[in-house]
Design an enzyme around this catalytic site. Sequence first.
Site, PDB file in Angstrom:
ATOM      1  N   ASP A  69     -39.405  28.775  34.899  1.00  0.00           N
ATOM      2  CA  ASP A  69     -39.947  28.810  36.244  1.00  0.00           C
ATOM      3  C   ASP A  69     -41.442  29.098  36.117  1.00  0.00           C
ATOM      4  OD1 ASP A  69     -40.520  29.157  38.888  1.00  0.00           O
ATOM      5  OD2 ASP A  69     -38.997  30.676  39.254  1.00  0.00           O
ATOM      6  N   ASP A  89     -29.498  27.632  38.464  1.00  0.00           N
ATOM      7  CA  ASP A  89     -29.672  28.888  37.744  1.00  0.00           C
ATOM      8  C   ASP A  89     -29.471  30.028  38.716  1.00  0.00           C
ATOM      9  OD1 ASP A  89     -32.445  30.625  38.192  1.00  0.00           O
ATOM     10  OD2 ASP A  89     -32.576  28.573  38.930  1.00  0.00           O
ATOM     11  N   CYS A 137      -7.418  32.699  31.347  1.00  0.00           N
ATOM     12  CA  CYS A 137      -8.739  32.544  30.731  1.00  0.00           C
ATOM     13  C   CYS A 137      -8.631  32.682  29.214  1.00  0.00           C
ATOM     14  CB  CYS A 137      -9.699  33.595  31.292  1.00  0.00           C
ATOM     15  SG  CYS A 137     -11.356  33.529  30.550  1.00  0.00           S
ATOM     16  N   CYS A 160     -11.259  33.315  27.154  1.00  0.00           N
ATOM     17  CA  CYS A 160     -12.345  34.084  26.541  1.00  0.00           C
ATOM     18  C   CYS A 160     -11.767  35.296  25.815  1.00  0.00           C
ATOM     19  CB  CYS A 160     -13.376  34.502  27.588  1.00  0.00           C
ATOM     20  SG  CYS A 160     -12.979  35.977  28.558  1.00  0.00           S
ATOM     21  N   CYS A 204     -10.557  38.374  27.927  1.00  0.00           N
ATOM     22  CA  CYS A 204      -9.244  38.270  28.568  1.00  0.00           C
ATOM     23  C   CYS A 204      -8.105  38.270  27.549  1.00  0.00           C
ATOM     24  CB  CYS A 204      -9.181  37.011  29.427  1.00  0.00           C
ATOM     25  SG  CYS A 204     -10.187  37.127  30.926  1.00  0.00           S
ATOM     26  N   HIS A 252     -17.311  37.437  30.100  1.00  0.00           N
ATOM     27  CA  HIS A 252     -16.269  36.699  30.839  1.00  0.00           C
ATOM     28  C   HIS A 252     -16.872  35.846  31.942  1.00  0.00           C
ATOM     29  CE1 HIS A 252     -12.749  35.738  33.267  1.00  0.00           C
ATOM     30  NE2 HIS A 252     -13.476  36.150  34.293  1.00  0.00           N
TER      31      HIS A 252
END
Length: 369
Positions: free
Chosen positions: A93, A266, A304, A306, A309, A335
């Site tokens: 930015d 974003d 999930c 990940c 989890c 997560h």
Amino acid sequence: MPLKFDYIAKDPHSEARRGRVHTAHGTIETPVFMSVGTFGAVRTLDHTEIEEIGVQIILGNTYHLYLRPGPEILKDVGGYHKLIGWNKPILTDSGGFQIFSLPHQRVIGEKGVTFKSYIDQSYKRLTPESDIAFQETIGSDIMMVLDVCVPSTSPYEVCVDAMKRTHRWAKRCKLAKTRDENSLFGIVQGAIHENLRKESAETLVDLNFDGYAVGGLAVGETDEEREHFTNFTARLLPTQKPRYLMGVGTPHDLVRSVRAGIDMFDCIIPTNHARQGVAYTFSGKVKMRRVFHAREQSPIDPSCACYVCKRFTRAYLHQLTKCEEPTGWKLIAYHNTWFYERLMEKIRDTIVAGTFSQFAKDFLSHVEE
């Protein structure tokens, strides 16, 4: 290499599109959510973790990097990619939003803006030309023009003045750009006025930027206004170039905005809300501070994949969150970042399959916002 955008597929029942952005540091599959790494890191996560999650591109902020480490150090170390050890794309930015959100610590003129450093209280100066020169020193794959961002509820005359100056500065930014490998996006302003949005889009499209951002939203307008002006502005932008909605990023925002034809997003939500104990799932938000999680032996989301989890229970995450243990922030941030990447994968897959509209309808109606 200059930025190149491949338009791969379009959803038959909406403006959602599947694309691919080629940059000097790699290819980005779109629609994409860009993790925010303001100071060179995604909060609580190291680069190995965000790479295994599947993050394609991170966002740095010119305002903060200008103050620390500053142009001299970045030049000496060979740019931002080398400093932080990240070999994938980076978008920066221009710092315009941060500068203009400090009304009592900056002075705006036609040549540029003078602002006070929050680090040592010294005064700093940025112009469109020096902003681009610094972003080239950073080595950003995608740079943003220095724009003037005002609250969307500002008086009409203030919105007009800010938009006109944004256009003048955009022209100066484009003229200041010296390197093909650092692509440059224009930023459409105009607050919540259709005539201004139209004028801004037309002016910037005529300047032929590498891509276009929709700026000036999520700064005071209602959810309905934000959705309307995202849709309205996206239709004014070229189909053959990427479109970026700046700073907007709840899961519902992403789905609605992809449906409008936006390619890039974003937001600090995944890691910022993790600090507050808020986890995101395909069933909605899970607030780990709530007492009924204290004995809950299930993970955040049983479906999930990940590692959080797979290993940790809600009871444990509740304990960490209530004790304000940084490990809890880190685990939930991991997560959430994983969830955002899987959401964007699902969006990309359903666009190609021609089922995105049904997915969006189901998601927006059944997943808690």
